[in-house]
Design an enzyme around this catalytic site. Structure first.
Site, mmCIF file in Angstrom:
data_model
loop_
_atom_site.group_PDB
_atom_site.id
_atom_site.type_symbol
_atom_site.label_atom_id
_atom_site.label_comp_id
_atom_site.label_asym_id
_atom_site.label_seq_id
_atom_site.Cartn_x
_atom_site.Cartn_y
_atom_site.Cartn_z
ATOM 1 N N LYS A 118 20.949 -7.083 -3.311
ATOM 2 C CA LYS A 118 19.939 -7.292 -2.264
ATOM 3 C C LYS A 118 18.801 -8.152 -2.778
ATOM 4 C CE LYS A 118 19.348 -2.818 -1.323
ATOM 5 N NZ LYS A 118 20.548 -2.134 -1.798
ATOM 6 N N GLN B 169 18.520 1.155 -1.639
ATOM 7 C CA GLN B 169 19.782 1.916 -1.613
ATOM 8 C C GLN B 169 20.715 1.312 -0.547
ATOM 9 O OE1 GLN B 169 16.736 4.233 -1.459
ATOM 10 N NE2 GLN B 169 16.695 3.655 -3.593
ATOM 11 N N GLY C 112 16.095 -0.622 -7.524
ATOM 12 C CA GLY C 112 15.889 -1.622 -8.563
ATOM 13 C C GLY C 112 16.370 -2.963 -8.053
ATOM 14 N N HIS C 113 15.464 -3.898 -7.945
ATOM 15 C CA HIS C 113 15.844 -5.236 -7.496
ATOM 16 C C HIS C 113 15.590 -6.219 -8.626
ATOM 17 C CE1 HIS C 113 15.351 -4.423 -2.915
ATOM 18 N NE2 HIS C 113 16.357 -3.790 -3.466
ATOM 19 N N THR C 114 16.619 -6.981 -8.970
ATOM 20 C CA THR C 114 16.439 -7.996 -10.000
ATOM 21 C C THR C 114 16.351 -9.351 -9.319
ATOM 22 O OG1 THR C 114 17.796 -6.649 -11.450
ATOM 23 C CG2 THR C 114 17.429 -8.917 -12.141
ATOM 24 N N VAL D 291 17.859 0.580 -12.733
ATOM 25 C CA VAL D 291 16.833 1.593 -12.983
ATOM 26 C C VAL D 291 17.195 2.480 -14.167
ATOM 27 C CG1 VAL D 291 15.744 3.659 -11.981
ATOM 28 C CG2 VAL D 291 15.989 1.598 -10.610
ATOM 29 N N ASP E 76 22.998 -1.470 -4.938
ATOM 30 C CA ASP E 76 23.226 -2.484 -5.977
ATOM 31 C C ASP E 76 24.112 -3.628 -5.494
ATOM 32 O OD1 ASP E 76 21.856 -0.729 -7.774
ATOM 33 O OD2 ASP E 76 23.705 0.422 -7.906
#
Ligand code: IMP
Length: 429
Positions: free
Chosen positions: A16, A223, A40-42, A299, A13
């Site tokens: 990235k 990760q 989880g990429h925003t 996530v 987190d």
């Protein structure tokens, strides 16, 4: 060939998504090489926010996306993510997304085992995302995984399911959880075949072509190094190798194809899930970092634990992860703090150490040794050049560079893609 691999340098987190998106706009191919939909990429692009878990970030930029064999792929998660981003206007299909034919699949029994085991662990739980990542990797290593290519061979599928269920139903029964029916799983996989097989190919060949065609390949890590199954805070880790070295094995290229390794670190530290976190803050500063940094898991929505920047830990990530340059994110979250602390090492039973030990007992005893730096009152949010930063903020960044033994090559000052201070271009090699 100027390739770049991007990996997290803390516990995930680190932001990235934004950095990868920024780099993806300058790449030809974007490759995921490990993890699964636990990531989880925003990505914030204009007024659209894309939340990606499995899709390589390049798809947002219209680039070729590749899911490598090192990933564990949940077919339902993939198909629903594709339809979600299509709903947001993105064009995703077999023409711009290729998936390694030898990628292992996550089946419904994997999250079932993941959750049942976490429940059985009680207080000692790892805090997994519950997505079946660990059990799917276990099956891969145990040589009983169902892989994407198996969907083309119903007889192979049938025999493999027998072996898989013999193992998993025994385990599920022992854990007091519901078991799975072979026919139901077989029907599901046969129905998935026509939807998934058009994406399948030997991606190593495509990457080899890219290499010969002087294309720019971006390897997108998920990760982070401290969650690496070997180098992280085991057993509170994910089940794959997150270090850059795994980009080669997880995509099917040689180690020379990885290119420059960029590590991403937040200007402070966060962690979701259980496990050691020496610089964790339980006071108002920790609360403030969480609020200002909007620290909730992409996530799972879980609040993230927050703490001071741990330079000792990031230095370790630089060494084991092969990080050549660091992208420092969320500097603006520190705005307004009177003083800042950086952890430079740990004291364990009176002895000063410059690395986080591997043993759990020793990790629990590690007391951070802090260096205190002056904070800044001005806002750094949205800064796009060093000249826009207060002198104390520059000092903070420079001190981090010294302590982690890697240059800060990129500085991010807001979720917006262009609010970035570039020091050197990772694609320049
Ligand atoms: P798993 O990957 O679901 O097995 O979870 C193992 C550990 O990795 C847990 O502590 C998770 O919270 C953590 N984890 C997995 N994926 C991510 C991520 O993308 N960001 C941060 N932590 C993660």
């Amino acid at each position: 060939m100027a390739n770049v691999a991007v990996i997290g340098a803390q516990w995930g987190d680190e932001g990235k998504g934004k950095v990868v998106d920024w780099l993806a706009s300058r790449a030809d191919v974007v490759v995921r090489f490990q993890g699964g939909h636990n990531a989880g990429h925003t990505l914030v692009v204009g007024n659209q926010t894309y939340k990606l878990s499995l899709l390589p970030s390049g798809v947002v930029r219209g680039k070729l996306g590749v899911i490598g064999n090192g990933v564990v792929l949940d077919p339902d998660a993939l198909l629903s993510e594709i339809s979600r981003v299509r709903g947001q206007g993105l064009d995703v299909g077999p023409h711009n997304l290729r998936i390694a034919e030898n990628v292992p699949l996550i089946l419904p029994l994997h999250p079932a085992i993941d959750k049942a085991r976490e429940e059985a662990r009680g207080e000692a739980k790892i805090g997994t995302t519950g997505r079946g990542i660990g059990p799917a990797y276990e099956d891969k290593v145990a040589r009983r995984a169902i892989r994407l290519c198996d969907l083309a061979e119903p007889e192979t599928l049938s025999a493999k399911l027998d072996e898989l269920l013999l193992h998993h139903n025994t385990l599920l029964k022992g854990l007091g959880a519901a078991t799975f029916e072979k026919q139901e799983l077989l029907d599901k996989l046969v129905a998935l075949a026509p939807k998934l097989l058009p994406y399948a190919e030997a991606v190593w060949e495509r990457l080899d072509e890219a290499r010969h065609g002087n294309k720019r390949v971006l390897f997108e890590g998920a990760q982070a190094v401290m969650l690496d199954v070997d180098h992280g805070t085991y057993p509170f880790v994910t089940s794959s190798n997150t270090v850059a070295g795994n980009a080669a094995a997880g995509a099917g290229i040689g180690p020379h194809g990885i290119g420059t390794v960029l590590g991403i670190a937040k200007a402070y530290t966060t962690r979701v899930g259980s496990g050691p976190f020496p610089t964790e803050l339980f006071d108002d500063v920790g609360k403030r970092l969480g609020e200002r940094g909007r620290e909730f898991g992409t996530v799972t929505g879980r609040p993230r634990r927050c703490g001071w920047f741990d330079a000792c830990l990031v230095r370790q990530a630089v060494k084991v992860g092969g990080i050549q340059g660091l992208a420092l994110t969320k500097l603006d979250v520190l705005d307004g703090l009177e003083e800042l602390k950086i952890c430079t090492g740990y004291r364990i039973e009176g002895e000063v150490v410059k690395r986080l030990p591997a043993a759990l007992g020793a990790q629990a005893k590690a007391e951070p040794i802090y260096e205190t730096l002056e904070g800044w009152t001005q806002s750094t949010q949205g800064a796009r050049s060093w000249a826009e930063l207060p002198a104390t903020a520059i000092k903070y960044v420079k001190r981090i560079e010294e302590l982690v033994e890697a240059p800060v090559t990129l500085l991010s000052t807001s979720p917006e893609r262009d609010d970035t201070i570039l020091v050197s271009d990772p694609f320049a090699g």
